[in-house]
Design a protein around this motif. Structure first.
Motif, PDB file in Angstrom:
ATOM      1  N   TYR A 203       0.692  -4.562  -4.966  1.00  0.00           N
ATOM      2  CA  TYR A 203      -0.968  -4.249  -4.822  1.00  0.00           C
ATOM      3  C   TYR A 203      -1.823  -3.650  -4.073  1.00  0.00           C
ATOM      4  O   TYR A 203      -2.333  -2.556  -4.253  1.00  0.00           O
ATOM      5  N   ARG A 204      -1.368  -4.147  -2.587  1.00  0.00           N
ATOM      6  CA  ARG A 204      -1.972  -3.506  -1.959  1.00  0.00           C
ATOM      7  C   ARG A 204      -1.629  -1.899  -1.716  1.00  0.00           C
ATOM      8  O   ARG A 204      -2.360  -0.962  -1.299  1.00  0.00           O
ATOM      9  N   LEU A 207      -3.504   0.337  -3.676  1.00  0.00           N
ATOM     10  CA  LEU A 207      -5.195  -0.568  -4.035  1.00  0.00           C
ATOM     11  C   LEU A 207      -5.422   1.476  -2.412  1.00  0.00           C
ATOM     12  O   LEU A 207      -6.145   1.826  -2.712  1.00  0.00           O
ATOM     13  N   ASP A 213      -9.981  -0.590  -0.288  1.00  0.00           N
ATOM     14  CA  ASP A 213      -9.983  -1.125   1.258  1.00  0.00           C
ATOM     15  C   ASP A 213      -9.298  -3.077  -0.109  1.00  0.00           C
ATOM     16  O   ASP A 213      -9.266  -3.133  -1.421  1.00  0.00           O
ATOM     17  N   VAL A 214      -8.900  -4.245   0.930  1.00  0.00           N
ATOM     18  CA  VAL A 214      -8.342  -4.744   0.590  1.00  0.00           C
ATOM     19  C   VAL A 214      -8.499  -5.618   0.688  1.00  0.00           C
ATOM     20  O   VAL A 214      -8.436  -6.679   1.956  1.00  0.00           O
ATOM     21  N   GLU A 216      -9.611  -9.441   1.585  1.00  0.00           N
ATOM     22  CA  GLU A 216      -8.221 -10.876   1.844  1.00  0.00           C
ATOM     23  C   GLU A 216      -9.227 -11.594   0.678  1.00  0.00           C
ATOM     24  O   GLU A 216      -8.510 -12.892   0.407  1.00  0.00           O
ATOM     25  N   VAL A 219      -7.955 -12.015  -2.747  1.00  0.00           N
ATOM     26  CA  VAL A 219      -6.637 -12.452  -3.081  1.00  0.00           C
ATOM     27  C   VAL A 219      -6.335 -14.074  -2.634  1.00  0.00           C
ATOM     28  O   VAL A 219      -6.818 -14.568  -1.837  1.00  0.00           O
TER      29      VAL A 219
END
Length: 347
Positions: A203-204, A207, A213-214, A216, A219
């Motif tokens: 997933y990260r 992206l 951006d991921v 937090e 999640v």
């Protein structure tokens, strides 16, 4: 009048433990803690039980039985996996004993001990959370062929069959990005499992590949169940900047996410894109039909059974680590047209 023979069941009842725990004590297993061992031994002396080791050895002779131990039978994935195992072992003249641990390591120890007591020829195990190589060491030492499925255990020294979780997650997120989604959440699952770690990494990576951006906050872990999916999407919808799509840890979570969206009068697929992981039978018939990463649970069961039978036939348990490829099956829950598509996933 002759005194009735004391049984293992009598000891278990008097000591307040399970029959399997009593059996472990009688076998001198290191898996029982000292307090429980002392209590069981005291009960044995009190009741005057005599352990017939000769009869026990006869029970432990190899049978035409395969044990399958899963961590969550409420998840239909494992029911489908068991069907796959059964179709293979049945044709080979074996029967399967199925047990559910409910993610409890102590329960896992008990059912494995009970299956060994019945002389199983081999075991297929989806380990409970927190299982370590040390937990499996007695099995390795016994020489009983073991195949781990779904979850691998580093350093266990037994064969394993897992899915390419990283590649599947990458493919799912890429598809959402291609459909114009930019704020994509990862919902569900326990963070302390290797499966979660691999899917999260995919997933990260996807992206990052898209230059996104991921955060937090996107999640959100939860139980890998339908109820867990409802909980996760409720948390996601309370964010100041809500996501517009989600890769879910598994199909059970995805179904719960769809339930939670409808409770907020949002339509999965139209208002919010949802992708699952597993491709259980219900995914195809759900409304809307669920886009998901297919790991083919029944096929996984078949392959695990074939691997185990090969080891049983060879009379040895040389460890093999097999990672099965996955496919992204595009259906309506991600906003796709009704004509479903399958995307092959590159490793």
């Amino acid at each position: 009048m002759a005194r009735e023979r004391v049984t293992v069941v009598d000891i278990a009842r008097a000591a307040g433990v399970s029959k399997s725990t009593v059996s472990l004590v009688l076998q001198g297993s290191p898996l029982v803690n000292e307090v429980t061992r002392a209590k069981v031994n005291a009960t044995i002396r009190e009741l005057g039980y005599v352990y017939n080791r000769g009869a026990a050895n006869l029970r432990q002779a190899k049978s035409k039985i395969i044990g399958i131990v899963v961590n969550d039978l409420t998840n239909s994935f494992f029911a489908e996996l068991a069907v796959g195992v059964d179709s293979v072992v049945q044709s080979a003249g074996f029967v399967q004993f199925l047990a559910n641990t409910g993610e409890k390591i102590e329960r896992q120890r008990e059912v494995v001990a009970s299956m060994r007591e019945h002389g199983v020829s081999g075991l297929i195990i989806s380990p409970s959370r927190g299982t370590t190589a040390a937990d499996l060491a007695p099995l390795v030492a016994s020489g009983i062929p073991v195949v781990l499925v779904v979850r691998d255990i580093a350093g266990a020294g037994v064969s394993s069959l897992t899915s390419d979780n990283h590649a599947g997650a990458v493919a799912a997120v890429r598809h959402l990005v291609e459909r114009g989604r930019r704020r994509i959440a990862f919902l569900g699952g326990f963070a302390d499992t290797a499966v979660f770690e691999a899917r999260m990494r995919g997933y990260r990576d996807a992206l990052g590949e898209a230059g996104l951006d991921v955060p937090e906050e996107l999640v959100i872990g939860s139980a890998p169940s339908r109820a867990g999916g409802v909980t996760a999407i409720e948390q996601a919808m309370m964010l100041k900047e809500r996501p517009t799509a989600a890769l879910c840890f598994n199909d059970a979570v995805a179904f719960g996410v769809c339930d939670g969206l409808r409770a907020r009068r949002l339509e999965p697929g139209a208002d919010f894109a949802v992708i699952g992981f597993d491709d259980v039978i219900e995914a195809k018939t759900a409304v809307p039909a669920l886009t998901t990463v297919s790991v083919d649970p029944q096929g996984m069961g078949e392959r695990a059974a074939e691997l185990l039978l090969k080891q049983i036939g060879a009379g040895q348990a040389d460890a093999q680590a097999i990672v099965s490829p996955v496919r992204l099956v595009v259906r309506q829950s991600c906003g796709a047209p009704i004509d479903h598509k399958v995307k092959e996933v590159s490793p």
